[in-house]
Design a protein around this motif. Structure first.
Motif, short mmCIF file in Angstrom:
data_model
loop_
_atom_site.label_atom_id
_atom_site.label_comp_id
_atom_site.label_asym_id
_atom_site.label_seq_id
_atom_site.Cartn_x
_atom_site.Cartn_y
_atom_site.Cartn_z
N ARG A 183 0.72 -1.16 -0.05
CA ARG A 183 0.16 0.14 0.02
C ARG A 183 0.87 1.10 0.04
O ARG A 183 1.75 1.48 0.77
CB ARG A 183 -0.83 -0.22 1.31
CG ARG A 183 -1.52 1.16 1.84
CD ARG A 183 -2.77 0.91 2.76
NE ARG A 183 -3.73 1.38 2.31
CZ ARG A 183 -4.91 1.09 2.37
NH1 ARG A 183 -5.31 -0.05 2.92
NH2 ARG A 183 -5.91 1.92 1.97
N GLN A 207 -2.55 -9.09 8.68
CA GLN A 207 -1.54 -10.04 8.24
C GLN A 207 -0.60 -10.51 9.29
O GLN A 207 -0.79 -10.24 10.42
CB GLN A 207 -0.75 -9.52 7.00
CG GLN A 207 -1.57 -9.49 5.69
CD GLN A 207 -2.38 -8.12 5.88
OE1 GLN A 207 -2.40 -7.30 6.84
NE2 GLN A 207 -3.18 -7.66 4.71
N TYR A 313 -12.30 -8.32 5.77
CA TYR A 313 -12.89 -7.38 4.90
C TYR A 313 -14.34 -7.13 4.91
O TYR A 313 -14.88 -5.81 4.27
CB TYR A 313 -12.24 -7.63 3.30
CG TYR A 313 -11.30 -7.37 2.90
CD1 TYR A 313 -10.18 -8.10 3.59
CD2 TYR A 313 -10.94 -6.44 2.24
CE1 TYR A 313 -8.69 -7.85 3.19
CE2 TYR A 313 -9.57 -5.88 1.79
CZ TYR A 313 -8.40 -6.86 2.29
OH TYR A 313 -7.05 -6.07 2.36
#
Ligand code: GA4
Length: 327
Positions: A183, A207, A313
């Motif tokens: 990112r 993660q 998500y």
């Protein structure tokens, strides 16, 4: 030169925060990767803060600043061009203000990429092909360096944890199919009225570990064990490593994933680049057998990275995502 005013009008309204200056954190643990005691300091930092600064990491400054320059060029383009790298209904690609798809907003523009060619969706390929070739090369080169460095850090960590197999952690991120992502966050300068805005709201990373590099503008804050927020002094020559939720589980909570956020507070733009080292989608995220004592039980239900990622998500940024998986 780009006029920031027209760009800024595109940001969704974000409430200013209190204007009291943040406490500057003077206790950032520092791990010198070339030092024989790195493992001990790293493990203590992960237990105490879930966070540390990595120095003598061996990544060339040229590689970093080359990517930073390409990224700055990318963000200084008109919105219409940046939007070509923003496929609809996809968390990946270019975005501004909206973080994730569940209502979180921040004063940030970003480019989010999946790093693994094996798990690249057609959209990810489309995004990459919207970028100038030299930018793409710089990204690829940087991601290769990040994966290598992540693995080195994870090997030192495994050693520090007293795990026999040095690659118990690094093989997960090093796996060809590892679902890592990358990112670039661009925080535009803020008005000089002393108000601070949320750049990127509080969250933990799902993660294993995240490797952050920023320019010399401040903004990153971490949450300490007592719940207080402190500002981390930037250092463009070092990396900052965060313990992610997956590593918290793999260490059966010996390490805590660190809650962090970014406040947009600087009169100059802040740019950060973050590599999120994750597992392969099918990988079971569970406490490492070689780490557990004889009668120790896992504090978590069994799940794969795909299951955790799907749940993440669907969540809001500030949610405690791991609580769904606690026993
Ligand atoms: C936080 C860490 C990474 O930036 C990220 C983020 C993701 C996104 O921006 O789409 C998430 C966030 C992050 C966790 C909860 C969900 C998903 C936004 C959001 C609200 C890319 C990731 O993997 O998880």
């Amino acid at each position: 030169v780009v006029s920031h005013t027209s760009e800024l009008n595109r940001f969704l309204p974000i409430k200013p925060c209190k204007t009291t200056p943040p406490t500057i954190f003077s206790g950032t643990p520092e791990v010198d990767l070339s030092h024989p005691e790195a493992k001990t300091i790293m493990v203590k930092a992960c237990q105490d803060y879930g966070f540390f600064k990595l120095i003598n990491h061996g990544v060339s400054f040229h590689l970093i600043s080359n990517l930073e320059n390409h990224a700055l060029n990318f963000f200084s383009q008109p919105q219409s061009l940046k939007h070509m790298a923003a496929p609809p209904h996809d968390p990946f690609g270019y975005g501004s203000s909206r973080i994730g798809s569940n209502g979180d907003v921040g004063r940030v523009e970003y480019l989010l990429l999946n790093t693994n060619p094996d798990v690249l969706s057609p959209n990810s390929l489309l995004i990459l092909h919207q970028l100038p070739v030299l930018f793409r090369c710089a990204l690829e080169e940087y991601m290769v360096a990040m994966k290598k460095m992540c693995c080195e850090v994870l090997e030192v960590m495994a050693e520090g944890l007293g795990i026999g197999e040095r690659n118990a952690l690094s093989r997960v991120v090093g796996d060809q199919r590892s679902d890592s992502c990358f990112r670039l966050n661009y925080y535009p300068p803020v008005a000089a009225d002393g108000n601070m805005l949320i750049g990127f709201g509080e969250h933990t990373d799902p993660q294993i570990i995240s490797v952050l590099r920023s320019n010399s503008e401040s903004g990153l804050q971490i949450c300490l064990n007592d719940g207080s927020w402190v500002s981390v002094p930037p250092d463009p020559t070092s990396f900052f490593i965060n313990v992610g939720d997956s590593l918290q589980v793999m260490t059966n909570r010996r390490f805590k994933s660190v809650k962090h956020r970014v406040l947009a507070e600087s009169k100059k733009s802040r740019m950060s680049m973050i590599y999120f080292g994750g597992a392969a989608l099918s990988e079971k995220i569970a406490p490492l057998k070689s780490l557990m004592s004889k009668d120790e039980e896992s504090l978590y239900k069994e799940f794969t990275w795909l299951e955790y990622k799907n749940a993440a998500y669907k969540s809001r940024l500030a949610d405690n995502r791991l609580s769904l998986f606690e026993k």
